[in-house]
Scaffold this motif. Structure first.
Motif, mmCIF file in Angstrom:
data_model
loop_
_atom_site.group_PDB
_atom_site.id
_atom_site.type_symbol
_atom_site.label_atom_id
_atom_site.label_comp_id
_atom_site.label_asym_id
_atom_site.label_seq_id
_atom_site.Cartn_x
_atom_site.Cartn_y
_atom_site.Cartn_z
ATOM 1 N N HIS A 522 0.818 -1.002 -0.080
ATOM 2 C CA HIS A 522 0.136 0.083 -0.058
ATOM 3 C C HIS A 522 0.720 1.435 0.090
ATOM 4 C CE1 HIS A 522 -3.305 2.533 0.756
ATOM 5 N NE2 HIS A 522 -2.726 3.105 2.132
ATOM 6 N N ILE A 523 1.647 1.414 0.871
ATOM 7 C CA ILE A 523 2.595 2.620 1.328
ATOM 8 C C ILE A 523 3.429 2.545 -0.235
ATOM 9 C CG2 ILE A 523 4.299 3.768 2.361
ATOM 10 C CD1 ILE A 523 1.667 3.839 3.613
ATOM 11 N N GLU A 524 4.127 1.789 -0.637
ATOM 12 C CA GLU A 524 5.122 1.686 -1.825
ATOM 13 C C GLU A 524 4.454 2.151 -2.859
ATOM 14 O OE1 GLU A 524 8.014 -1.399 -4.191
ATOM 15 O OE2 GLU A 524 6.651 -2.046 -2.999
ATOM 16 N N LEU A 525 3.127 1.630 -3.217
ATOM 17 C CA LEU A 525 2.317 2.238 -4.506
ATOM 18 C C LEU A 525 2.198 3.683 -4.309
ATOM 19 C CD1 LEU A 525 1.062 1.916 -6.882
ATOM 20 C CD2 LEU A 525 -1.243 0.941 -5.498
ATOM 21 N N ILE A 526 1.380 3.908 -3.031
ATOM 22 C CA ILE A 526 1.350 5.514 -2.875
ATOM 23 C C ILE A 526 2.526 6.303 -3.136
ATOM 24 C CG2 ILE A 526 0.550 7.315 -1.189
ATOM 25 C CD1 ILE A 526 -1.157 5.220 -0.192
ATOM 26 N N MET A 527 3.549 6.126 -2.665
ATOM 27 C CA MET A 527 4.884 6.803 -2.793
ATOM 28 C C MET A 527 5.106 6.927 -4.159
ATOM 29 S SD MET A 527 5.440 8.204 -0.016
ATOM 30 C CE MET A 527 3.821 8.673 0.186
ATOM 31 N N LYS A 528 5.139 5.827 -5.058
ATOM 32 C CA LYS A 528 5.343 5.832 -6.381
ATOM 33 C C LYS A 528 4.510 6.522 -7.292
ATOM 34 C CE LYS A 528 8.224 1.705 -7.107
ATOM 35 N NZ LYS A 528 9.370 2.141 -7.691
ATOM 36 N N VAL A 529 3.371 6.518 -6.810
ATOM 37 C CA VAL A 529 2.252 7.457 -7.925
ATOM 38 C C VAL A 529 2.642 8.849 -7.271
ATOM 39 C CG1 VAL A 529 0.112 8.027 -7.844
ATOM 40 C CG2 VAL A 529 0.405 5.826 -7.599
ATOM 41 N N ILE A 530 2.885 9.214 -6.319
ATOM 42 C CA ILE A 530 3.019 10.660 -6.038
ATOM 43 C C ILE A 530 4.244 11.116 -6.720
ATOM 44 C CG2 ILE A 530 3.574 12.352 -3.980
ATOM 45 C CD1 ILE A 530 1.669 10.728 -2.256
ATOM 46 N N HIS A 531 5.299 10.212 -6.698
ATOM 47 C CA HIS A 531 6.676 10.728 -7.311
ATOM 48 C C HIS A 531 6.406 10.821 -8.819
ATOM 49 C CE1 HIS A 531 11.031 10.892 -7.847
ATOM 50 N NE2 HIS A 531 10.767 10.257 -8.652
ATOM 51 N N SER A 532 5.919 9.947 -9.627
ATOM 52 C CA SER A 532 5.429 9.926 -10.720
ATOM 53 C C SER A 532 4.718 11.323 -11.141
ATOM 54 C CB SER A 532 4.923 8.708 -11.358
ATOM 55 O OG SER A 532 3.586 8.704 -10.856
ATOM 56 N N LEU A 533 3.865 11.779 -10.485
ATOM 57 C CA LEU A 533 3.092 12.752 -10.810
ATOM 58 C C LEU A 533 3.634 14.248 -10.221
ATOM 59 C CD1 LEU A 533 -0.534 11.074 -10.712
ATOM 60 C CD2 LEU A 533 0.970 11.662 -12.798
ATOM 61 N N LYS A 534 4.568 14.292 -9.546
ATOM 62 C CA LYS A 534 4.714 15.395 -8.888
ATOM 63 C C LYS A 534 5.347 16.594 -10.101
ATOM 64 C CE LYS A 534 10.060 14.416 -8.175
ATOM 65 N NZ LYS A 534 10.792 14.307 -7.268
ATOM 66 N N GLY A 535 5.695 16.243 -10.947
ATOM 67 C CA GLY A 535 6.111 17.281 -12.033
ATOM 68 C C GLY A 535 4.675 17.884 -12.525
ATOM 69 N N ARG A 536 3.531 17.252 -12.471
ATOM 70 C CA ARG A 536 2.209 17.413 -13.099
ATOM 71 C C ARG A 536 1.376 18.579 -11.998
ATOM 72 N NH1 ARG A 536 1.934 17.354 -18.227
ATOM 73 N NH2 ARG A 536 -0.157 16.905 -18.179
ATOM 74 N N PHE A 537 1.497 17.809 -10.823
ATOM 75 C CA PHE A 537 0.541 18.568 -9.710
ATOM 76 C C PHE A 537 0.854 17.955 -8.283
ATOM 77 C CE2 PHE A 537 -1.991 15.582 -11.904
ATOM 78 C CZ PHE A 537 -2.667 14.373 -10.860
ATOM 79 N N GLN A 538 0.442 18.481 -7.345
ATOM 80 C CA GLN A 538 0.775 18.034 -5.986
ATOM 81 C C GLN A 538 -0.429 17.147 -5.450
ATOM 82 O OE1 GLN A 538 3.642 19.475 -4.102
ATOM 83 N NE2 GLN A 538 4.137 19.999 -6.245
ATOM 84 N N LEU A 539 0.092 16.108 -4.892
ATOM 85 C CA LEU A 539 -0.753 15.029 -4.482
ATOM 86 C C LEU A 539 -0.762 14.717 -3.157
ATOM 87 C CD1 LEU A 539 -0.949 12.123 -7.173
ATOM 88 C CD2 LEU A 539 -2.948 13.420 -6.339
ATOM 89 N N THR A 540 -1.910 14.228 -2.303
ATOM 90 C CA THR A 540 -1.969 13.860 -1.078
ATOM 91 C C THR A 540 -2.011 12.392 -1.081
ATOM 92 O OG1 THR A 540 -4.331 14.233 -0.677
ATOM 93 C CG2 THR A 540 -2.764 16.106 -0.453
ATOM 94 N N CYS A 541 -1.821 11.733 0.012
ATOM 95 C CA CYS A 541 -2.034 10.229 0.415
ATOM 96 C C CYS A 541 -3.506 9.763 0.211
ATOM 97 C CB CYS A 541 -1.519 9.810 1.411
ATOM 98 S SG CYS A 541 0.294 9.825 1.485
ATOM 99 N N LYS A 542 -4.345 10.816 0.643
ATOM 100 C CA LYS A 542 -5.562 10.399 0.801
ATOM 101 C C LYS A 542 -6.416 9.985 -0.569
ATOM 102 C CE LYS A 542 -9.923 11.887 3.039
ATOM 103 N NZ LYS A 542 -10.571 13.067 4.094
ATOM 104 N N VAL A 543 -6.240 11.313 -1.585
ATOM 105 C CA VAL A 543 -6.479 11.431 -2.845
ATOM 106 C C VAL A 543 -6.056 10.062 -3.602
ATOM 107 C CG1 VAL A 543 -6.478 12.366 -5.171
ATOM 108 C CG2 VAL A 543 -6.518 13.795 -2.984
#
Length: 571
Positions: A522-543
């Motif tokens: 769970h945590i690994e997937l969330i971190m990878k998604v946030i890292h992959s999209l950080k250049g596009r927009f800011q993400l929170t774990c809840k989203v």
């Protein structure tokens, strides 16, 4: 003198010695005994003047002669370092320039900042610069985001452009392009830019004003290059894309002249930042306008060939591809006046015959019309009788809804709101906005008069033509009044579109990552998604968690039976 003496062997040294003597006298004049009570400000002003002198001598007199530059630069450095506290004075100098709670950078302040940064380049104690830089950024924050000042959009964005110029000089002069310092300046600049809530909308509005103004191409190019550099610092680029699409559509649909060359250059800049897809979207909108102009030329030839009577109406239709245009589309169709309906039906038949695989839907909320209105003087005691003296005609630029309402007054003099609504079938909200714009102007320039005279429009209110209408211009553009809630509603619509697009982007990123790994925690997937999209927009774990749950419901992913915090990809 330098050119003359240079022709003699070692003659140029005579000029250099004269310059050295000049700097020696300036150095002696700058030795101020009492540097308290603001005297250091005068000291630095004199020092900056000396720097200007040195730069002019090097550039104009010595014609950038490299062999002499070091000789003169040594004198300049010794001039600037006669006092050990010069570096500390720089912070006080900048503070003095901005101590009056100004709301924007004026030319004098910008010039002072640029000179102060140039001055740092000649100081020996560059290690003391750190404290100066911190004080400098604090002053800029106070200037840029003073909540007590109500800045206009243009002033705020112009401040940002000036700020970018200042930081660029910081990086070039005292930091000499150092990579670590560049990262820090980029971070500070990013914080400055993104600290404003509606910054994406403001930048888009600023670009809109620049492209609509009759600015010089070279000046406009420089400004657009600067604003493009600002866009790259935006943390939420999706917001900017939606606002730019909205304002781009307004420019294309407006009758104001725009520079196609500058528009294409701006599209090229944005394509570099946002990718080919966004550039293609803008190009498709532009192509719709070009194709519509060609279609109107074909329609005119078709009308002449078929001998259709347009009843004196000059028709212009823009056919827009619905998927490309960020417009508010209405579901309910209003009732057009009979002659207008006939003319529109003529074009409809022509277009359907030419484009058999397309469907044409009239969108009255986006249209405009130019109407010729005649006003007459009335007899005082006979309101129903029209005295055809002093007839005055005006050409009114109105919306399609206002055109439909005004043409009703060709049939009778007075209409109630209920009667207009029933006859035209215009959406009640749009009808109220259209009537408000016609009755809420100044006494002499309002087109309609409402009885009773209260601000709100009620079902039983009656409207008639204002025969006291006067204007110094023949062509009159009726200002469109919108309710205050509409600006917030527009922002909410943009935010809603952004959220929908983000959901698709997050879903795609999750599926892409899971497809590559098959099984993830769970945590690994969330971190990878946030890292992959950080250049596009800011993400929170809840989203991200919400989107993972949505994909599980749609059977793209599944939870492991032995561990609910582990996900499996379902092919």
């Amino acid at each position: 003198m330098y050119r003359v003496f240079k022709r003699v062997p070692n003659g140029h040294l005579i000029v250099v010695n004269c310059v050295n003597g000049y700097f020696q006298k300036r150095r002696e004049a700058l030795k101020i005994e009492d540097e308290e009570n603001g005297h250091h400000v005068q000291l630095l002003d004199d020092l900056l003047e000396s720097i200007d002198t040195f730069e002019n001598i090097r550039r104009i007199v010595f014609a950038d002669d490299i062999s002499l530059e070091q000789n003169v630069k040594f004198d300049s450095e010794s001039l600037n370092n006669i006092n050990q506290r010069h570096t500390a004075y720089l912070s006080s100098f900048v503070k003095h320039k901005f101590e009056n709670d100004v709301t924007h950078f004026d030319k004098e302040q910008l010039l002072a900042l640029f000179k102060a940064i140039v001055l740092i380049n000649y100081l020996n104690g560059k290690d003391l610069f750190e404290q100066y830089y911190q004080n400098f950024t604090e002053i800029l924050k106070k200037l840029m985001y003073n909540k007590n000042e109500n800045k206009t959009v243009r002033i705020h964005i112009q401040n940002l452009l000036n700020l970018k110029d200042i930081f660029d000089i910081f990086l070039k002069r005292p930091f000499n392009g150092d990579e670590t310092c560049k990262k820090r300046i980029d971070f500070d600049l990013e914080c400055f830019i993104n600290s404003k809530q509606h910054i994406s909308e403001y930048i888009s509005l600023f670009i809109n004003d620049e492209l609509l103004s009759n600015c010089n191409n070279d000046d406009c190019n420089v400004i657009l290059d600067k604003i493009t550099a600002i866009i790259e610092y935006l943390r939420d680029k999706y917001n900017f894309q939606q606002y730019y699409l909205k304002h781009f559509a307004q420019r294309l649909l407006s009758k104001r002249p725009i520079s196609g060359h500058m528009e294409n250059k701006m599209i090229s800049r944005l394509r570099i930042i946002f990718g080919q897809q966004f550039g293609h979207h803008l190009k498709s909108m532009n192509n719709d306008i070009l194709i519509s102009k060609e279609n109107m030329s074909k329609f005119q030839a078709f009308r002449v060939q078929e001998s259709f009577d347009l009843h004196g109406i000059d028709l212009s239709v823009l056919v827009l591809t619905r998927d490309f245009w960020p417009l508010r589309y209405t579901i309910d169709q209003c009732n057009l006046p009979h002659t207008i309906q006939q003319v529109y039906q003529c074009f409809h038949n022509f277009f359907i015959k030419m484009e058999k695989n397309r469907r044409l839907i009239l969108e009255p909320s986006c249209g405009t019309a130019d109407l010729t209105l005649a006003f007459y003087d009335r007899l005082k005691n006979e309101q129903s009788t029209i005295k055809k003296l002093n007839e005055q005609k005006y050409l009114l630029h109105v919306s399609t809804y206002q055109m439909i309402v005004l043409m009703l007054f060709n049939e009778k003099e007075s209409w109630s709101f209920e009667e207009i609504h029933e006859r035209t079938n215009i959406n009640e909200h749009h009808l109220q906005c259209a009537l408000s714009s016609l009755v809420m102007s100044k006494t002499k320039t309002k087109v309609l008069v409402k009885q009773p005279k209260h601000s709100d429009i009620q079902p039983n209110d009656r409207f008639h033509i204002n025969d006291s209408f006067q204007s110094t211009h023949y062509f009159v553009k009726v200002k469109q009044i919108r309710k205050k809630s509409e600006s917030n509603q527009g922002r909410q619509e943009v935010q809603l579109k952004v959220e929908i697009i983000r959901h698709h982007e997050i879903d795609a990123a999750i599926v892409r990552i899971m497809k590559a790994h098959k099984t993830m925690q769970h945590i690994e997937l969330i971190m990878k998604v946030i890292h992959s999209l950080k250049g596009r927009f800011q993400l929170t774990c809840k989203v991200v968690e919400t989107r993972i749950e949505s994909l599980i419901e749609r059977e793209y992913l599944s939870c492991a039976t032995h561990n609910r915090k582990q996900y499996n990809y379902m092919a």
